[in-house]
Scaffold this active site. Sequence first.
Site, PDB file in Angstrom:
ATOM      1  N   LYS A  51     -36.522  11.745 -42.728  1.00 16.65           N
ATOM      2  CA  LYS A  51     -36.373  12.263 -43.921  1.00 16.65           C
ATOM      3  C   LYS A  51     -37.813  12.704 -44.389  1.00 16.65           C
ATOM      4  O   LYS A  51     -38.159  13.655 -45.364  1.00 16.65           O
ATOM      5  CB  LYS A  51     -36.102  11.285 -44.608  1.00 16.65           C
ATOM      6  CG  LYS A  51     -34.767  10.438 -44.557  1.00 16.65           C
ATOM      7  CD  LYS A  51     -33.816  11.820 -44.610  1.00 16.65           C
ATOM      8  CE  LYS A  51     -32.094  11.030 -44.633  1.00 16.65           C
ATOM      9  NZ  LYS A  51     -31.656  10.348 -43.542  1.00 16.65           N
TER      10      LYS A  51
HETATM   11  C1  LIG Z   1     -30.375  10.591 -43.143  1.00 14.48           C
HETATM   12  C2  LIG Z   1     -30.001  10.069 -41.862  1.00 14.48           C
HETATM   13  C3  LIG Z   1     -29.293  10.523 -40.768  1.00 14.48           C
HETATM   14  C4  LIG Z   1     -28.196  11.511 -41.461  1.00 14.48           C
HETATM   15  O1  LIG Z   1     -28.988  12.749 -41.532  1.00 14.48           O
HETATM   16  P1  LIG Z   1     -27.915  13.784 -42.774  1.00 14.48           P
HETATM   17  O2  LIG Z   1     -29.075  14.946 -42.883  1.00 14.48           O
HETATM   18  O3  LIG Z   1     -27.684  12.999 -43.920  1.00 14.48           O
HETATM   19  O4  LIG Z   1     -26.805  14.236 -41.746  1.00 14.48           O
HETATM   20  C5  LIG Z   1     -29.303  10.112 -39.486  1.00 14.48           C
HETATM   21  N1  LIG Z   1     -30.137   9.249 -39.030  1.00 14.48           N
HETATM   22  C6  LIG Z   1     -31.098   8.533 -39.858  1.00 14.48           C
HETATM   23  C7  LIG Z   1     -32.180   7.885 -39.152  1.00 14.48           C
HETATM   24  C8  LIG Z   1     -31.245   9.211 -41.086  1.00 14.48           C
HETATM   25  O5  LIG Z   1     -32.082   8.382 -41.955  1.00 14.48           O
END
Ligand SMILES: *Cc1c(COP(=O)(O)O)cnc(C)c1O
Length: 468
Positions: free
Chosen positions: A112
């Site tokens: 993120k």
């Molecule tokens: C948010 C997240 C995901 C999923 O990503 P999206 O963009 O919501 O599909 C997968 N793995 C981790 C570790 C995440 O933090």
Amino acid sequence: MKYISTRGNAPELNFEDVIITGLATDGGLYVPETWPQLSPDQIRSFASMPYCDVAYEVMAPFVDGTIEDNVFKDIIAEAYAGFSHPAVVPLKEMQPNEWILEIFHGPTFAFKDVALQVLGRLIDHVLKKRDERATIVVATSGDTGGAAIEAFRGCSHADVFVLHPHERVSEVQRRQMTTTFEDNVHNIALEGTFDDCQGLVKAMFNHSAFRDNLKLSSVNSINWARIMAQIVYYFTSASSLGAPDRLVRFCVPTGNFGDIYAGFVAGKMGLSIDKLTIATNMNDILERVVRTGRYEVLGVTPTVSPSMDIQVSSNFERILFDAYGRDSESIVRLMSSLSQSGAFTIGPEALKNINDDFDAVRTEEEETLKTIEDVYTASGVMIDPHTAVALAGSRCKNQNENVANIVLSTAHPAKFPDAVEKATGHKPHMPPELSALFDLGERFSVLPNDLETIEEFIEANARANSCN
Ligand SMILES: *Cc1c(COP(=O)(O)O)cnc(C)c1O
């Protein structure tokens, strides 16, 4: 570059307004009116360029001059200076023709940060320039909250309210959010699931008096800039493995469909993508919809990959919009069916369009743990459970030596130490930034899953509220 709503009934906005606005006023999601095109030569040149330079070239057509070039370049440089790996997002070969793209080297150890480190700086820049304040509300399944707080802590023009599902995030994830004592950061532990958190955020946006009074903004992946920043690593990784002269398959652990949707956009911009594989855990709504065309919300089951314990996948609306030839009336129809009956069925032509770009695979819990163990035994490398869901998914697809396989590795194993220890018998090494969290006090409010209560809490604490 103009941005339009998937539901066709909100004002067209430019980039600067779109990042401040988040969700469109008609409940839809903003998308660019057209897809910028990168030439094969340009994509080829990315292979030998630093990450920040590629990031600028990929994102500039979306920003389209609304942020001055030198300001935008500085924002990119500062955002990625905080990453602990010199390559920003290193690519590692696990087996012949199987690559892991580590996108978790940012300050909160999950992917993120790649987008939020840019978006936080963009929003701060725009608010300062306009001398405005904003209230940012964030729903998190665990990782977005910490990354949003890291991006906005101490920011003088924005208050951040993070809603996480109470007792459904890992301890490390919770502590990354709740050990911040900055005045502008507020944590709500909601008595509900991630889908409840996300539903409340959407309801606040649809409550126009509240939205306007609080100057509400969102940094969830409904915000276009989140998607935009994630497109970059599809280009850097693929070009370093020979794109555009070689096809690439990406396997992506998926929850809210933001990460993999960025891969779809990279394809639209000219990247040579063979297929995008959606990897889910047992919360498999996306696997079912790609296989059957039926999008049906069932209950959420907690798993060892909690950031993907999601049923209502926001960004899927953006893919539907393209699959239906950008016909917003079809989207309005599907979304009203979803809110009335918890389901919709995609027409055959639109489903075929989706299947041209995507396939999907669901990984069971035992398989996820076994994959963590297998990788550890074979190479001594520890992977996190979200990465393992995708790696297991990738390994059960047919491999073709003409297509490079890239698996997205979305979190550092130390963020999910219990699952990793269960699988390997060993605790992952804790980076000092994470182990320090266990000595700090925590601050958060446990609140019921009730819109009025949440809105009152935010009104009482937000500085953008004209009554405070
Ligand atoms: C948010 C997240 C995901 C999923 O990503 P999206 O963009 O919501 O599909 C997968 N793995 C981790 C570790 C995440 O933090």
